[in-house]
Design an enzyme around this catalytic site. Structure first.
Site, mmCIF file in Angstrom:
data_model
loop_
_atom_site.group_PDB
_atom_site.id
_atom_site.type_symbol
_atom_site.label_atom_id
_atom_site.label_comp_id
_atom_site.label_asym_id
_atom_site.label_seq_id
_atom_site.Cartn_x
_atom_site.Cartn_y
_atom_site.Cartn_z
ATOM 1 N N GLY A 186 45.908 45.134 45.488
ATOM 2 C CA GLY A 186 45.997 44.483 44.184
ATOM 3 C C GLY A 186 45.349 43.116 44.175
ATOM 4 N N CYS A 187 45.981 42.203 43.436
ATOM 5 C CA CYS A 187 45.365 40.902 43.172
ATOM 6 C C CYS A 187 45.220 40.029 44.416
ATOM 7 C CB CYS A 187 46.174 40.151 42.117
ATOM 8 S SG CYS A 187 46.232 40.978 40.516
ATOM 9 N N PHE A 188 46.022 40.275 45.454
ATOM 10 C CA PHE A 188 45.933 39.414 46.641
ATOM 11 C C PHE A 188 45.047 40.010 47.728
ATOM 12 C CE2 PHE A 188 49.849 41.908 47.094
ATOM 13 C CZ PHE A 188 49.712 42.448 48.356
ATOM 14 N N HIS B 129 45.719 32.041 45.310
ATOM 15 C CA HIS B 129 45.189 33.208 44.595
ATOM 16 C C HIS B 129 44.960 32.893 43.121
ATOM 17 C CE1 HIS B 129 46.377 36.581 41.839
ATOM 18 N NE2 HIS B 129 45.181 36.911 42.254
#
Length: 311
Positions: free
Chosen positions: A163-165, A303
């Site tokens: 995902g986003c990380f 992030h």
């Protein structure tokens, strides 16, 4: 007799991991954010949802994004109408797209990074590939190895559903590999294609609309290694410290689930608040052991998300 500690010391690099080269790539299809709501609601046969479209327009206007790149063109979406519906069974169609496009886009970024690095690709010892777009076996790491013509015994690490990380995760792993394997040169690739998350709008799932307003397609590649070769390798950044933490009371803040309708995701409104409440503690843990109290005096990365998180 040589001791174990001497053997281990000889196997490790002397200096910190450095980023030696960077490459990026995007699909050819460029989408202008200002006109995207018209396209999105038309292609998903949702133009009758006037109030929802107005809300989506405001999301796009506030996103601070001028344009995005997307693999999904009008032609592709018309050929795959199930992808345009809100929750229609469509995983097969999505998978057929991403298992090909994800490594292909990753190759474009990797070729640029290798060229900037200036060393032959035969010197690549490790490959890290990360994507949230589709799952297959053999994975995108194997496909990229073939596309680039890397040595068959390159040590590969395939990471799905980060995902986003994803970016922070692969940097952390690359740092450990580079510093603990003398002479290692790690090719790191992240590649995402939103064909797996694209879907029509829903009045009851507004957080899905946030993703439709923010996400785009692209790939990034790095060459990471310690002890750069003088006059040949030109390090851009040194990686001094990396970490990962779970913020308190954050369970369910960002969820993704692979279903017959593709990858669905859910975002809580308080995600920016969770980040802001916990960023100071993370910075103290990172910088206090280094004797740094002025966070603005050095280069560091948290992030990045949408504008609400960055603000």
């Amino acid at each position: 007799m040589v001791s174990v500690s001497e053997i281990r010391k000889a196997q490790r690099a002397e200096g910190p991991a450095t980023i030696l080269a960077i490459g990026t790539a995007n699909p050819a299809n460029k989408v202008e954010q200002a006109t995207y709501p018209d396209f999105y609601f038309k292609i998903t046969n949702s133009e009758h949802k006037v109030e929802l479209k107005e809300k989506f327009q405001r999301m796009c206007d506030k996103s601070m994004i001028k344009s995005r790149y997307m693999y999904l063109t009008e032609e592709i979406l018309k050929e795959n109408p199930s992808v345009c519906e809100y929750m229609a069974p469509s995983l097969d169609a999505r998978q057929d797209m991403v298992v090909v496009e994800v490594p292909r886009l990753g190759k474009e970024a990797a070729v640029k990074a290798i060229k900037e690095w200036g060393q032959p690709k035969s010197k690549i010892t490790h490959l890290i590939f990360c994507t949230t777009s589709g799952v297959d076996m053999p994975g995108a790491d194997y496909q990229l190895t073939k596309l680039l013509g890397l040595r068959p015994y390159v040590k590969r690490y395939m990471m799905y559903q980060q995902g986003c990380f994803a970016g922070g995760t692969v940097l952390r792993l690359a740092k450990d590999l580079a510093e603990n394997n003398k002479g290692a040169r790690v090719l790191v690739v992240c590649s995402e294609v939103t064909a797996v998350t694209f879907r029509g709008p829903s009045d009851t799932h507004l957080d899905s609309l946030v993703g439709q307003a923010l996400f785009g397609d692209g790939a990034a590649a790095l060459i990471v290694g310690s002890d750069p070769v003088p006059e040949i390798e030109k390090p851009i950044f040194e990686m001094v410290w990396t970490a990962q933490t779970i913020a308190p009371d954050s369970e369910g803040a960002i969820d993704g689930h692979l279903r017959e309708a593709g990858l669905t995701f859910h975002l809580l409104k308080d995600v920016p608040g969770i980040v802001s409440k916990n960023i100071d503690k993370a910075l103290v843990e990172a910088f206090q052991p280094l004797g740094i109290s002025d966070y603005n005096s050095i280069f560091w990365i948290a992030h990045p998300g949408g504008p609400a998180i960055l603000d």
